[in-house]
Scaffold this motif. Sequence first.
Motif, PDB file in Angstrom:
ATOM      1  N   VAL A  43       0.768  -1.187  -0.049  1.00  0.00           N
ATOM      2  CA  VAL A  43       0.066   0.082  -0.175  1.00  0.00           C
ATOM      3  C   VAL A  43       1.083   1.437  -0.260  1.00  0.00           C
ATOM      4  O   VAL A  43       2.048   1.364   0.775  1.00  0.00           O
ATOM      5  N   ASP A  44       0.596   2.268  -0.821  1.00  0.00           N
ATOM      6  CA  ASP A  44       1.079   3.610  -0.872  1.00  0.00           C
ATOM      7  C   ASP A  44       0.717   4.520   0.098  1.00  0.00           C
ATOM      8  O   ASP A  44      -0.422   5.022  -0.068  1.00  0.00           O
ATOM      9  N   VAL A  45       1.300   4.660   1.328  1.00  0.00           N
ATOM     10  CA  VAL A  45       0.641   5.127   2.344  1.00  0.00           C
ATOM     11  C   VAL A  45       0.905   6.902   2.083  1.00  0.00           C
ATOM     12  O   VAL A  45      -0.182   7.588   2.778  1.00  0.00           O
ATOM     13  N   SER A  46       1.585   7.187   1.340  1.00  0.00           N
ATOM     14  CA  SER A  46       1.713   8.471   0.878  1.00  0.00           C
ATOM     15  C   SER A  46       0.383   9.341   0.265  1.00  0.00           C
ATOM     16  O   SER A  46       0.426  10.354   0.289  1.00  0.00           O
ATOM     17  N   LEU A  47      -0.644   8.328  -0.355  1.00  0.00           N
ATOM     18  CA  LEU A  47      -1.858   8.812  -0.649  1.00  0.00           C
ATOM     19  C   LEU A  47      -2.964   9.052   0.285  1.00  0.00           C
ATOM     20  O   LEU A  47      -4.122   9.102  -0.209  1.00  0.00           O
ATOM     21  N   TYR A  48      -2.558   9.113   1.416  1.00  0.00           N
ATOM     22  CA  TYR A  48      -3.612   9.220   2.476  1.00  0.00           C
ATOM     23  C   TYR A  48      -4.091  10.402   2.502  1.00  0.00           C
ATOM     24  O   TYR A  48      -5.502  10.733   2.790  1.00  0.00           O
TER      25      TYR A  48
END
Length: 466
Positions: A300-305
């Motif tokens: 998962v790309d957490v920077s897209l929160y």
Amino acid sequence: MLMTASTAQAQRKILLHKSRQIRKEDAANLKTLTQSSKLNGACITSLAQLSRFIQWLRLLFHMKIARNGFDGTITPSDEEYEHMAAINRSEAIDRALEREATNLRHETKLVLVGNPQGGKELIMHQLKVQFAEGYDKTEERLKYRPAVYQVVRSLISSITNLLTETGVTLSAELTHDFAILLHELDAREDGISSDAVKAITRIWSCPEFSKLYVRNFEIDFPQYAPYFAQEAPRIAEKDYVPSEADIIRLTRSGGGINETRFDWDELDIHLFNIKGYVPQHFKERWYHQLEDATAVIFTVDVSLYNKPSPERPSESILVHEFEGFEQWVNRPGFANSTIILILNNFTRFVSKMAYAPLEKLFPDYTRNESDPELSARQYILRRFKNMNHQSLSIYSFWVDLDSSDNQHLYGALKKTLSRVQATKAQERAWCEGLEARTESERPSTNGLSVAVSTERTRSRSGGRKR
């Protein structure tokens, strides 16, 4: 006298210590001998059963020969030869199936799932390059050069769109670079011009654009935009040949299931990659092969929160990732699997929190002022763990997949998988030993035992009714 007493006491302590060591060694040797004897006993029992089965087949064959009046001087008929050949083929097939079953029990089955933008494609291709087949031939690499050029052009388009949408004021030099990038998009030539490369480098490294890029969530950039912005001078060279690092960072569209096998030191890896939408006929043909996987790797790309969900614009796209994680880890076929959670783009996630506080998108999050980074990581990890309704073991890794070849990550993954496989092997050996003991101790079934069992069943049923 005092010296003699103390010397004797010291000697007694030494003898006592040595006797304890000898008893420990004897206990360890006895335990090893017991285990080996159990294993040898199981092997001898299996061989004895096989021998009795072979003798039974020989007896049947000789009885058939006796019925046909074969006394040793008559040549066996074609049917008898075909019958014996069929028996040999059947035994060969059984041995092959047994070997295949043994190999399947010892292989390390990995299932890669998650959003394609989360970095799982990069993990798959890096594992293939480092431990399986790579992209060694120049002719094979040259096939990817147009795709790399297309990614750089997409990067230029995203840069110009972001500058246009925000309307930020640039210096005279950067305004000239902006015009060069617009001209590069209109030129539609093969390759990338040197002027465009200089413009990309200057704009990407300027503070004005860096702030816009960190805060941006509306303009879509290529998945590995920082990498291609850094490698643009090399890509623009006339004799450019894509490297393995370039190829594995290309975004490949399409759905379905890809698989690959490779040896990772002592681990025999069988890797499945679930790509995007999977048609129903693929699920019927493939999903049963994913059951009892050693580990499910969710990326998962957490920077897209701070990016809104396409289906529910009022929610963070990370909520959609929580739900996808819940669907995968709670499948009945993964009830005995281990979960490996890859939380990608950690550095960008931390830098974004200064401009987009996590509590604005997740009201139930409480910020720890003394260590906001740690509290944010704990909150997101807790949200993922709350979706684990099967109480599976979860190993989490906060990484930046785009930063390097990720040797540290794969070293940690290998240790984790080796530990999981060792635990599974111990549990399997214990279960097999328990089954063998139960089978050897099971009494013969006779009429009395059946009657007692039936009476117990009736009494239990009557008790439940009452």
